[in-house]
Design a protein around this motif. Structure first.
Motif, PDB file in Angstrom:
ATOM      1  N   ASP A 166      55.278  45.925  46.838  1.00 37.48           N
ATOM      2  CA  ASP A 166      55.144  47.379  46.845  1.00 37.48           C
ATOM      3  C   ASP A 166      53.925  47.762  47.671  1.00 37.48           C
ATOM      4  OD1 ASP A 166      55.602  50.010  46.311  1.00 37.48           O
ATOM      5  OD2 ASP A 166      54.937  49.957  44.234  1.00 37.48           O
ATOM      6  N   ASP A 187      52.578  57.383  47.934  1.00 38.39           N
ATOM      7  CA  ASP A 187      51.381  57.008  47.188  1.00 38.39           C
ATOM      8  C   ASP A 187      50.175  57.842  47.582  1.00 38.39           C
ATOM      9  OD1 ASP A 187      52.424  54.470  45.787  1.00 38.39           O
ATOM     10  OD2 ASP A 187      52.945  54.122  47.882  1.00 38.39           O
ATOM     11  N   ARG A 216      56.910  59.286  41.769  1.00 37.56           N
ATOM     12  CA  ARG A 216      56.287  57.961  41.823  1.00 37.56           C
ATOM     13  C   ARG A 216      54.865  57.951  41.271  1.00 37.56           C
ATOM     14  NH1 ARG A 216      56.786  53.173  44.569  1.00 37.56           N
ATOM     15  NH2 ARG A 216      54.916  52.279  45.515  1.00 37.56           N
TER      16      ARG A 216
END
Length: 344
Positions: A166, A187, A216
């Motif tokens: 990831d 992110d 997320r």
């Protein structure tokens, strides 16, 4: 607050002194270094070259252009650099604009939000390596079974096992829908022209993304790595004059006259009249005049210019607005050390 070193993309010739700046940034405690690309140098080659002499700083792209690589090609480059750097890579992505996407890469620009979502999903499949990579499309169908296909396409896993399943992905986003998308699927956010004055507006866009099902990240673990022009000087007027041609280029010369995403950023800041006049002058080849009519307040909105005390106070303002890293472009080792001292 953290600091990142923005090396940008190359101009007409390769830059001189970047290796010294990178070494100084790592010594001074900078968190990251970033490279960029437009339609000349690419972002990955100098990042790998310069990153090979580092051991701690994160290595980011701000930004890779989606249309420059297929999603799997981008995932391959990312997993390779992540291995070579010991897990220090950050993938920063952006859609660019139709002039570059269609004029330079020969790709369709339509549906940028959908393309971004599909692109990142495919990359994460590659890195997870849980199953052969597939995508129903419509933008990046895998396997490809469209016009001219042989019918022999086969879903594949990457041969190389990624170091990290990831790898962080951040979006260079400017409009409200794209910023919300960053909060939902990425992110972090990589704003180019950020102003703390509009923090409430940005937060509303981000909150829309955080609130979506399956988001997320949350605000607590989401990064905002904002480009920040910081100049420590007692001569603000001269520095403003030096910055204005850069702003005139982005306001009036990037994209077409009626499709310029950077210009829209300044319209949202409340400078529509300035943008209109700058665009008119810039596209009439009166570039110096275009720069000169930009008010100092426009520069002050997204740059920090002044003496040490002023800069130190403004860094606190940016931090309180939600910025986690300021992406700066010092030109000398001395400037790097000076900036590092302001946040230590």
């Amino acid at each position: 607050m953290k600091l990142g070193l923005q090396l940008g993309y190359w101009a007409a010739q390769p830059p001189v002194g970047h290796a010294d700046l990178v070494a100084a940034a790592e010594r001074a405690g900078f968190d990251s270094i970033f490279t960029a690309e437009a339609w000349g140098s690419d972002a990955y080659t100098p990042l790998a070259w310069l990153g090979s002499s580092t051991s701690r700083v994160r290595l980011g792209t701000s930004v890779l252009q989606l249309s420059a690589r297929t999603p799997t090609a981008c995932a391959m480059a990312a997993l390779t650099l992540d291995h070579l750097s010991g897990g220090r890579h950050i993938v920063g992505l952006g859609v660019s604009g139709p002039q570059v996407v269609e004029g330079w890469y020969g790709q369709k620009f339509a549906k940028p939000l959908g393309r971004t979502r599909e692109y990142i999903d495919i990359m994460r499949q590659v890195w997870a390596r849980e199953a052969p990579v597939t995508s129903p499309g419509p933008h990046y169908p895998l396997p490809y079974n469209g016009d001219g296909a042989s019918g022999l396409g086969k879903p594949l896993k990457p041969i190389t096992h990624p170091l990290r399943a990831d790898i962080p992905v951040m979006l260079g986003a400017e409009g409200p829908k794209n910023v919300a998308l960053a909060a939902e699927i990425a992110d972090g956010w990589l704003p180019l022209f950020y102003t703390p004055r509009m923090a409430d507006t940005y937060n509303a866009w981000l909150d829309e993304g955080f609130a979506r099902p399956g988001a997320r990240r949350s605000r607590e673990d989401f990064e905002i790595i904002a480009t920040a022009q910081i100049v420590i000087t007692d001569d603000r007027a001269a520095t403003y004059a030096a910055i204005k041609p850069f702003l005139a280029l982005y306001m009036g010369g990037m994209g077409s006259e009626d499709t310029n995403f950077h210009a829209e950023v300044y319209r949202r800041m409340g400078y529509s009249d300035v943008v209109d006049e700058v665009t008119k002058l810039f596209r009439s080849d009166r570039k110096e005049e275009a720069a000169q009519i930009i008010p100092d307040a426009v520069v002050e909105d997204s740059a920090i210019v002044g003496d040490l005390d002023h800069v130190r106070e403004q860094i606190k303002v940016w931090e309180s607005s939600g910025v986690t890293t300021m992406l700066v472009s010092p030109r000398t080792v001395e400037e790097i050390n000076q900036l590092a001292g302001l946040i230590s």
